[in-house]
Design a protein around this motif. Structure first.
Motif, PDB file in Angstrom:
ATOM      1  N   GLY A 127     -23.872   7.375  -8.905  1.00 39.93           N
ATOM      2  CA  GLY A 127     -23.317   8.225  -9.785  1.00 39.93           C
ATOM      3  C   GLY A 127     -21.674   8.717  -9.320  1.00 39.93           C
ATOM      4  O   GLY A 127     -21.260   9.647  -9.613  1.00 39.93           O
ATOM      5  N   LYS A 128     -21.209   7.636  -8.542  1.00 39.51           N
ATOM      6  CA  LYS A 128     -19.486   7.740  -8.160  1.00 39.51           C
ATOM      7  C   LYS A 128     -18.794   7.211  -9.126  1.00 39.51           C
ATOM      8  O   LYS A 128     -19.143   6.414 -10.120  1.00 39.51           O
ATOM      9  CB  LYS A 128     -19.612   7.397  -6.872  1.00 39.51           C
ATOM     10  N   PRO A 129     -17.446   7.681  -8.925  1.00 36.01           N
ATOM     11  CA  PRO A 129     -16.396   7.187 -10.004  1.00 36.01           C
ATOM     12  C   PRO A 129     -16.472   5.317  -9.699  1.00 36.01           C
ATOM     13  O   PRO A 129     -16.481   5.321  -8.499  1.00 36.01           O
ATOM     14  CB  PRO A 129     -15.393   7.751  -9.739  1.00 36.01           C
ATOM     15  N   ALA A 130     -15.968   4.636 -10.830  1.00 38.03           N
ATOM     16  CA  ALA A 130     -15.679   3.410 -10.557  1.00 38.03           C
ATOM     17  C   ALA A 130     -14.496   2.897  -9.642  1.00 38.03           C
ATOM     18  O   ALA A 130     -13.829   3.613  -9.589  1.00 38.03           O
ATOM     19  CB  ALA A 130     -15.793   2.698 -12.197  1.00 38.03           C
ATOM     20  N   PHE A 131     -14.477   1.567  -9.299  1.00 34.30           N
ATOM     21  CA  PHE A 131     -13.363   1.029  -8.648  1.00 34.30           C
ATOM     22  C   PHE A 131     -12.968  -0.336  -9.194  1.00 34.30           C
ATOM     23  O   PHE A 131     -13.703  -0.966  -9.634  1.00 34.30           O
ATOM     24  CB  PHE A 131     -14.004   0.617  -7.156  1.00 34.30           C
ATOM     25  N   THR A 132     -11.704  -0.192  -9.470  1.00 38.46           N
ATOM     26  CA  THR A 132     -11.304  -1.186 -10.367  1.00 38.46           C
ATOM     27  C   THR A 132      -9.840  -1.256  -9.337  1.00 38.46           C
ATOM     28  O   THR A 132      -9.224  -0.577  -8.719  1.00 38.46           O
ATOM     29  CB  THR A 132     -10.663  -1.172 -11.789  1.00 38.46           C
ATOM     30  N   LEU A 133      -9.389  -2.860  -9.757  1.00 37.51           N
ATOM     31  CA  LEU A 133      -8.024  -3.039  -9.232  1.00 37.51           C
ATOM     32  C   LEU A 133      -6.977  -3.566 -10.129  1.00 37.51           C
ATOM     33  O   LEU A 133      -7.516  -4.055 -11.323  1.00 37.51           O
ATOM     34  CB  LEU A 133      -8.071  -4.447  -8.163  1.00 37.51           C
ATOM     35  N   GLY A 134      -5.761  -3.240  -9.945  1.00 39.95           N
ATOM     36  CA  GLY A 134      -4.732  -3.311 -11.203  1.00 39.95           C
ATOM     37  C   GLY A 134      -4.067  -4.836 -10.860  1.00 39.95           C
ATOM     38  O   GLY A 134      -4.208  -5.500  -9.730  1.00 39.95           O
ATOM     39  N   ARG A 135      -3.383  -5.242 -11.960  1.00 34.58           N
ATOM     40  CA  ARG A 135      -2.493  -6.375 -11.881  1.00 34.58           C
ATOM     41  C   ARG A 135      -1.538  -6.325 -10.836  1.00 34.58           C
ATOM     42  O   ARG A 135      -1.172  -7.328 -10.284  1.00 34.58           O
ATOM     43  CB  ARG A 135      -1.926  -7.018 -13.173  1.00 34.58           C
ATOM     44  N   ASP A 136      -1.188  -5.340 -10.405  1.00 28.38           N
ATOM     45  CA  ASP A 136      -0.203  -5.024  -9.412  1.00 28.38           C
ATOM     46  C   ASP A 136      -0.666  -4.813  -8.035  1.00 28.38           C
ATOM     47  O   ASP A 136       0.055  -4.731  -7.128  1.00 28.38           O
ATOM     48  CB  ASP A 136       0.726  -3.863  -9.784  1.00 28.38           C
ATOM     49  N   GLU A 137      -2.145  -4.877  -7.979  1.00 25.27           N
ATOM     50  CA  GLU A 137      -2.510  -4.608  -6.623  1.00 25.27           C
ATOM     51  C   GLU A 137      -3.169  -5.798  -6.151  1.00 25.27           C
ATOM     52  O   GLU A 137      -3.289  -5.898  -4.635  1.00 25.27           O
ATOM     53  CB  GLU A 137      -3.740  -3.224  -6.802  1.00 25.27           C
ATOM     54  N   ALA A 138      -3.748  -6.663  -6.882  1.00 22.77           N
ATOM     55  CA  ALA A 138      -4.392  -7.833  -6.224  1.00 22.77           C
ATOM     56  C   ALA A 138      -4.695  -8.948  -7.381  1.00 22.77           C
ATOM     57  O   ALA A 138      -4.487  -8.468  -8.610  1.00 22.77           O
ATOM     58  CB  ALA A 138      -5.896  -7.327  -5.861  1.00 22.77           C
ATOM     59  N   TYR A 139      -4.700 -10.092  -6.954  1.00 21.53           N
ATOM     60  CA  TYR A 139      -5.139 -11.403  -7.631  1.00 21.53           C
ATOM     61  C   TYR A 139      -6.369 -10.901  -8.300  1.00 21.53           C
ATOM     62  O   TYR A 139      -6.748 -11.485  -9.519  1.00 21.53           O
ATOM     63  CB  TYR A 139      -5.243 -12.619  -6.867  1.00 21.53           C
ATOM     64  N   ILE A 140      -7.232 -10.440  -7.500  1.00 22.74           N
ATOM     65  CA  ILE A 140      -8.593 -10.112  -8.289  1.00 22.74           C
ATOM     66  C   ILE A 140      -8.480  -9.278  -9.251  1.00 22.74           C
ATOM     67  O   ILE A 140      -9.155  -9.437 -10.467  1.00 22.74           O
ATOM     68  CB  ILE A 140      -9.517  -9.470  -7.236  1.00 22.74           C
ATOM     69  N   GLY A 141      -7.462  -8.338  -9.326  1.00 24.13           N
ATOM     70  CA  GLY A 141      -6.876  -7.458 -10.602  1.00 24.13           C
ATOM     71  C   GLY A 141      -6.648  -8.163 -11.643  1.00 24.13           C
ATOM     72  O   GLY A 141      -6.942  -8.316 -12.776  1.00 24.13           O
ATOM     73  N   VAL A 142      -5.723  -9.503 -11.272  1.00 25.82           N
ATOM     74  CA  VAL A 142      -5.186 -10.039 -12.538  1.00 25.82           C
ATOM     75  C   VAL A 142      -6.218 -10.954 -13.010  1.00 25.82           C
ATOM     76  O   VAL A 142      -6.281 -10.873 -14.277  1.00 25.82           O
ATOM     77  CB  VAL A 142      -4.192 -11.248 -11.753  1.00 25.82           C
ATOM     78  N   LEU A 143      -7.275 -11.500 -12.129  1.00 29.02           N
ATOM     79  CA  LEU A 143      -8.179 -12.264 -12.829  1.00 29.02           C
ATOM     80  C   LEU A 143      -9.122 -11.470 -13.795  1.00 29.02           C
ATOM     81  O   LEU A 143      -9.445 -11.996 -14.884  1.00 29.02           O
ATOM     82  CB  LEU A 143      -9.226 -12.880 -11.360  1.00 29.02           C
ATOM     83  N   ILE A 144      -9.718 -10.327 -13.373  1.00 33.15           N
ATOM     84  CA  ILE A 144     -10.364  -9.612 -14.103  1.00 33.15           C
ATOM     85  C   ILE A 144      -9.591  -9.103 -15.309  1.00 33.15           C
ATOM     86  O   ILE A 144     -10.507  -8.983 -16.403  1.00 33.15           O
ATOM     87  CB  ILE A 144     -11.039  -8.412 -13.235  1.00 33.15           C
ATOM     88  N   ASP A 145      -8.493  -8.382 -15.393  1.00 36.66           N
ATOM     89  CA  ASP A 145      -7.981  -8.035 -16.338  1.00 36.66           C
ATOM     90  C   ASP A 145      -7.634  -9.020 -17.509  1.00 36.66           C
ATOM     91  O   ASP A 145      -7.774  -9.090 -18.554  1.00 36.66           O
ATOM     92  CB  ASP A 145      -6.381  -7.298 -15.929  1.00 36.66           C
ATOM     93  N   ASP A 146      -7.252 -10.234 -16.928  1.00 35.96           N
ATOM     94  CA  ASP A 146      -7.283 -11.580 -17.827  1.00 35.96           C
ATOM     95  C   ASP A 146      -8.565 -11.664 -18.821  1.00 35.96           C
ATOM     96  O   ASP A 146      -8.479 -12.003 -19.734  1.00 35.96           O
ATOM     97  CB  ASP A 146      -6.710 -12.889 -17.102  1.00 35.96           C
ATOM     98  N   LEU A 147      -9.686 -11.822 -17.891  1.00 37.85           N
ATOM     99  CA  LEU A 147     -10.841 -12.148 -18.687  1.00 37.85           C
ATOM    100  C   LEU A 147     -11.277 -10.985 -19.449  1.00 37.85           C
ATOM    101  O   LEU A 147     -11.781 -11.442 -20.701  1.00 37.85           O
ATOM    102  CB  LEU A 147     -12.003 -12.096 -17.594  1.00 37.85           C
ATOM    103  N   VAL A 148     -11.209  -9.706 -19.099  1.00 39.39           N
ATOM    104  CA  VAL A 148     -11.793  -8.529 -20.046  1.00 39.39           C
ATOM    105  C   VAL A 148     -10.614  -8.389 -21.084  1.00 39.39           C
ATOM    106  O   VAL A 148     -11.058  -7.754 -22.143  1.00 39.39           O
ATOM    107  CB  VAL A 148     -12.078  -7.427 -19.305  1.00 39.39           C
ATOM    108  N   THR A 149      -9.356  -8.764 -21.035  1.00 36.46           N
ATOM    109  CA  THR A 149      -8.310  -8.424 -21.971  1.00 36.46           C
ATOM    110  C   THR A 149      -8.213  -9.728 -22.884  1.00 36.46           C
ATOM    111  O   THR A 149      -7.901  -9.466 -24.019  1.00 36.46           O
ATOM    112  CB  THR A 149      -7.173  -8.067 -21.246  1.00 36.46           C
ATOM    113  N   LYS A 150      -8.148 -10.846 -22.536  1.00 35.17           N
ATOM    114  CA  LYS A 150      -7.836 -12.126 -23.168  1.00 35.17           C
ATOM    115  C   LYS A 150      -9.131 -12.684 -23.482  1.00 35.17           C
ATOM    116  O   LYS A 150      -9.071 -13.846 -24.248  1.00 35.17           O
ATOM    117  CB  LYS A 150      -6.850 -12.822 -22.548  1.00 35.17           C
ATOM    118  N   GLY A 151     -10.127 -12.869 -22.744  1.00 34.97           N
ATOM    119  CA  GLY A 151     -11.149 -13.661 -22.894  1.00 34.97           C
ATOM    120  C   GLY A 151     -10.921 -15.021 -22.320  1.00 34.97           C
ATOM    121  O   GLY A 151      -9.540 -15.001 -21.699  1.00 34.97           O
ATOM    122  N   THR A 152     -11.502 -16.227 -22.462  1.00 28.95           N
ATOM    123  CA  THR A 152     -10.845 -17.294 -22.107  1.00 28.95           C
ATOM    124  C   THR A 152     -11.680 -18.441 -22.944  1.00 28.95           C
ATOM    125  O   THR A 152     -12.765 -18.212 -23.202  1.00 28.95           O
ATOM    126  CB  THR A 152     -11.181 -17.653 -20.611  1.00 28.95           C
TER     127      THR A 152
END
Lengths: 631, 461
Positions: A400-425
């Motif tokens: 029940g704790k708050p979620a954890f995400t990474l931004g495009r400015d914080e990590a390649y993992i953040g870029v990867l996930i944001d690309d996937l969920v925002t643009k699809g592929t």
């Protein structure tokens, strides 16, 4: 099938590939009682394609996983047979580490780690169905009838979901490397309303090492200077006895055979409907698309120390077996080669990733997470990065704790996930350095500085490692300060040194940080010329040098990031109804409704949305609240 | 990888319709509005003046020290402003060229050209206006942004569009190559060296320079050259006006939303659009015997980009003629020595020597030498550019501003490389230049680079 009620867990992870292993380990290490289910225990963390980890962008992801307390970096550091730093002649932002793995050791080592992790149960099973109540995922059902309940579930099906292998005219239902495919789970996901699509990937043949004539190939040895993926690995453990790779080329004869047999390739006969990646084309695709090239590179990579199998890199093919052999025999050094496994293409189900949020939870079903190749990516590293984020969030949501995400400015993992969920592929997604806007900030060398704190907060980095990290941070600051104080005088030695670099003389004394900004001047040179020793080790000096030398560009990117953050701070209300917003273009309305961007910054990144739509949206949601609208 | 994060930029635009009124206003809004204007402003320190004050001073090009115009700068600090941001409004003297020079200086000093309707949009976003009538507001924004963008792209002449696209492709091919070298280092693709990148940056930068040189001409082409016909009564102003406004030269304008003074006339002289100012005054002074029109002419002269000063060649110079010669001395002007049909007291050579300006002798009444006058007007401002069939002209400030930005980014690429920075770092600015050019043409597909990469290079395992 009669079902029975089995144990209850906090988190269940389905699939034990690179995504599943990270997800399960993170969850268990965060204290959740975790079950890791895999179709085959002998396939845990298996590499069904190339025996290597890292490279540009991907290598940085491994460092990020390590900084967050994941396993991939440590596991490859224990099982590599060759280590190389790529792009050493380029800037710090794009240097990349790559290791050749002993793929059997890699699998065994990861399996051992999982087996010995508290709170974690590893079990062989095929998951057929999900337990879903009120649009919340509550567990899974296996093909043997076991019902496991859990607070959250992570799916990492890889290429197993309705997998189908193609070799020439032959095709059959199969997971990767001839394992059991997962058929019913796809049907279950479709029943739940998920949109699935077909992707395709492939792997090249493997040949026997003893039948290669290496004299006709070019050798590529590993590096002498110690480098590691994990920030915890020590230089004294660096492998000195490394294995080489070799390079050779295709030639017009190879291409002729391919062209003559194109009608027998399922890629061209129309048998394969799945979309393949442009950046990972089969050799037949390369020959057709780049008909003017008279040769293509081939890399020969050992699969491990205890096997004679050699991976024929860049030679992925789904030609009939006998054609594959004929093709191989045209290549310099491979004239008499024995093929041990044929290459194949594999088609599999993926979920369109816009159905996920940045936590990798599905928008449709709560507490259900998805990670890895099933989200439309390719590559072990991309899978592992997602697995880690999905596992962390599955654990957090179970608590029940708050979620954890990474931004495009914080990590390649953040870029990867944001690309996937925002643009699809539209094709299997591979990380490239060019996908990161702020790659100078997302370097492989500073992954620890970017993420260790977060890993510690999550409970994935222990206090000892964290303390060590804090010391490193302090040393960096100390040495930066020192360099601003040390003066470099225009001595004969200094000017001779500059002349050696082809540079102009120093006229008067300058501070060492200014001196360091000159091209090719290193911290070690400064130490030698001034007789002053800095406090940090070579990793600290590396940070100091980059910070000073590239300060201007780092500043530029930091300004861009500051703007991004301000725009990211503009939240879009979760319950927004896009049908109620007057003036949006139909295409924008549909895209917003489908992707449901969380912030205005994310909305800007959706393709096909024009500035007028963004203007309307930004006016409408004024800082997370609806504008006062009267109709 | 295209960024559209523009919400926090300080923006600038000319907020009065060009060619209307004697005063133009250049508006600047955003966090750095005061600081940016202050860099160009000679007078009080605008960062220290109280809010909502009007300040007298001069706009000076900080690079050259050249005075551009005498202005009033209104400083209005957030939040009590139209956009709820800091705003500075520069009231200047009008003329297209001067107003545009001021805008270009602002753009060169850190402001961004405002998008169409952006001041209004900011007013909404910052909560300045409650959306009590959501529909109409949304419609306005939609119409303003969409239409203006369409117009902006339409205004790109075919030649300019092709040229900028070609520049983008030139950059993109090199960028894709750089990326391939980074992401696929083990492939034997050609390496983009610092020298190669530098050569490309300089080549593109040179081409942008040439486009920017056309910017001023393009401005005039689009907006019309403000032209004042001056001279003492009965010298022939009215006849010249009638000649110029005869039906085949009249321009029908369809500039939406701008109501022009009905007495102002737009004419086309050999393809050069002229906006004749104070035509009412011309009729006024010619029709009625009354007090001298010099005071009135002063205003027209101040606004004009071009002066047609008429003298009566059959009479000696009067006091009034001399005053007008003096008043127009600093301006681009053509001196028309009229009434060659009568006995001449003045010669073109004398006047040319005395005034240092182009002088032409005509008889407007007899339609003598008028074609030569037209040719002279054309020559004076267009240096033959408009003769070329394939017009590659930069015709608005937005285009010019973005070109200037791209140019600066290419300069940064060059200086980075010369300072020994690696290719993949200076590439930050190189990508920026590519994006700036894309903003002009409206081409900014996010995956453009990656698509180019995979279509050009054969990659992958």
């Amino acid at each position: 099938m009669k079902t029975y009620v089995s144990n209850e867990y906090d988190v269940i992870v389905v699939g034990a590939g690179h995504a599943g292993c990270e997800a399960a380990l993170a969850s268990a290490r965060m204290g959740e009682k975790t079950l890791l289910l895999t179709i085959g225990l002998d396939m845990v963390a298996f590499m069904p394609c190339n025996p290597s980890i890292g490279g540009p962008a991907k290598g940085t992801v491994v460092r990020e996983i390590d900084a967050l307390g994941g396993e991939m970096g440590k596991n490859i550091d224990k099982t590599y047979i060759q280590m190389r730093m790529l792009n050493t002649g380029k800037g710090p932002a794009v240097r990349a580490l790559r290791a050749q793995a002993d793929k059997w050791d890699y699998h065994e080592e990861m399996k051992r780690t999982i087996e010995n992790t508290p709170n974690l149960t590893l079990r062989q099973a095929v998951v057929d169905d999900l337990i879903v109540e009120d649009r919340e995922c509550r567990g899974v059902v296996t093909n043997t009838g076991a019902r496991y309940r859990a607070k959250s579930v992570v799916l990492t099906t890889g290429t197993a979901a309705r997998g189908r292998i193609f070799i020439g005219e032959l095709n059959y239902s199969s997971g990767p490397n001839n394992t059991i495919p997962a058929i019913k789970l796809s049907e279950s996901l479709e029943r739940l309303g998920f949109k699935l699509r077909r992707f395709k990937t492939g792997t090249p043949p493997r040949v026997n090492r003893h039948t290669i004539d290496y004299s006709k190939t070019e050798e590529e040895p590993g590096d002498k200077e110690p480098r590691h993926f994990s920030f915890t690995s020590r230089d004294e453990d660096y492998l000195t006895d490394q294995t080489s790779c070799w390079m050779t080329y295709t030639n017009p004869k190879t291409h002729e055979i391919i062209n003559e047999n194109l009608d027998r390739s399922p890629m061209f006969s129309g048998d394969i409907v799945g979309v393949g990646p442009r950046y990972c084309p089969s050799i037949e695709t390369k020959v057709v698309r780049f008909a003017d090239k008279d040769r293509h590179q081939i890399f020969l990579e050992p699969e491990g120390r205890k096997t004679e199998e050699i991976y024929v890199g860049d030679f992925s093919t789904s030609m009939p077996e006998e054609v594959q052999l004929e093709m191989l025999h045209t290549v310099a050094g491979l004239e008499k080669v024995e093929m041990m496994r044929p290459g194949y293409a594999i088609e599999y189900d993926v979920v369109d990733p816009w159905q996920l949020t940045h936590t990798l939870e599905t928008k449709r079903i709560k507490h259900l997470y998805m990670a890895g190749q099933m989200n439309g990516t390719s590559g072990y590293e991309e899978a592992a990065g997602q697995g880690l984020i999905a596992g962390i969030n599955a654990a957090l949501s179970a608590e029940g704790k708050p979620a954890f995400t990474l931004g495009r400015d914080e990590a390649y993992i953040g870029v990867l996930i944001d690309d996937l969920v925002t643009k699809g592929t539209e094709e299997p997604y591979r990380l490239l350095t060019s996908r990161a806007e702020y790659r100078l900030l997302l370097r492989h060398d500073n992954a620890d500085l970017r993420l260790t704190e977060k890993g510690h907060d999550l409970g994935l980095i222990d206090d000892d490692r964290y303390a060590e990290f804090l010391v490193k941070k302090e040393l960096i600051q100390e040495d930066l300060d020192r360099l601003r104080e040390i003066t470099v005088h225009p001595t004969i030695a200094v000017n001779e040194y500059l002349a050696g670099l082809g540079q102009t003389d120093l006229n008067g004394g300058v501070k060492a940080d200014v001196f360091l900004r000159r091209p090719r001047v290193t911290v070690e040179d400064v130490e030698r010329l001034t007789g002053q020793k800095l406090a940090g080790d070579r990793y600290v000096k590396e940070q100091v040098e980059i910070d000073i030398k590239y300060a201007g560009y780092i500043k530029k990117q930091e300004i861009q990031v500051a703007r991004l953050r301000r725009q990211e701070a503009k939240k879009i209300p979760k319950d927004i109804d896009y049908d109620q917003i007057e003036g949006l273009a139909t295409e924008a309305r549909e895209k917003f409704a489908k992707i449901r961007p969380e912030t205005l910054a994310q909305a800007e990144r959706i393709s096909g949305v024009n500035p007028a739509d963004l203007a309307i949206l930004s006016v409408y949601v004024q800082n997370g609240k609806y504008a006062k609208v009267q109709k | 990888m295209v960024q559209r994060l523009t919400e926090f930029d300080t923006i600038a635009a000319i907020s009065t319709p060009l060619g209307e009124g004697g005063i133009s206003i250049v508006r600047v809004s955003g966090e750095d509005a005061v600081a940016i204007v202050n860099r160009l402003f000679k007078g009080k320190d605008l960062e220290k003046v109280p809010s909502h004050t009007i300040n007298y001073g001069h706009i000076v090009d900080p690079a050259t020290g050249q005075v551009i115009d005498e202005v009033m700068a209104s400083v209005m600090l957030a939040p009590k402003t139209f956009t709820k941001e800091d705003i500075v409004e520069i009231n200047c003297h009008g003329g297209i060229v001067v107003t545009n020079d001021i805008l270009q200086l602002l753009l060169a000093n850190g402001a961004r050209m405002a998008d169409p309707g952006e001041f209004t949009k900011r007013a909404f976003v910052n909560g300045r206006i409650d959306l009590t009538q959501a529909e109409s507001v949304m419609d306005i924004i939609r119409a303003k942004t969409d239409k203006a963008r369409q117009v902006a792209v339409k205004q790109l002449s075919g030649g300019l569009l092709t040229e900028i696209r070609a520049l983008r492709q030139e950059i993109l091919d090199v960028l894709a190559n750089v990326e391939v070298n980074i992401d696929y280092p083990e492939y034997d693709e050609e390496e983009v060296t610092a020298q190669k990148l530098l050569a490309c940056a300089k080549a593109v930068s040179g081409k942008i320079d040439r486009l920017l040189e056309t910017a001023q001409e393009g401005q005039i082409l689009r907006n019309g050259l403000k032209t004042a016909i001056v001279g003492r009564p009965n010298v022939g102003k009215s006849s010249l006006l009638n000649y110029l406004t005869q039906s085949d030269k009249a321009i029908v304008t369809d500039v939406a939303g701008t109501t022009r003074d009905t007495l102002e006339e737009f004419v086309s002289v050999k393809g050069v659009p002229l906006e004749l100012i104070d035509t009412a005054g011309i009729h006024h002074t010619e029709d009625q015997v009354e007090k001298i029109g010099v005071e009135r002419s002063k205003k027209a002269i101040a606004q004009a980009d071009l002066i047609l000063l008429l003298l009566d060649g059959s009479q000696e110079l009067t006091e009034e003629d001399r005053r007008l010669l003096e008043l127009t001395a600093g301006k681009k002007r053509i001196i028309v020595l009229n009434k060659t049909d009568l006995g001449q007291k003045l010669t073109a050579a004398e006047i040319a020597k005395e005034s240092g300006s182009e002088v032409i002798s005509t008889s407007i009444m007899m339609k003598e030498n008028l074609d030569e006058l037209e040719a002279l007007i054309k020559k004076l401002f267009f240096k033959g550019i408009e003769n070329s069939n394939d017009q590659v002209l930069v015709t608005n400030q937005r285009q010019a501003g973005l070109l200037a930005k791209a140019k600066q980014q290419l300069v940064d690429v060059a200086s980075g490389l010369e300072a020994g920075m690696p290719v993949d770092l200076v590439q930050i600015d190189f990508t920026g230049a590519w994006e700036s050019l894309g903003e002009i043409t409206g081409d900014s597909a996010p995956d453009e680079l990656i698509n180019d990469l995979f279509s050009q290079f054969c990659l992958g395992k």
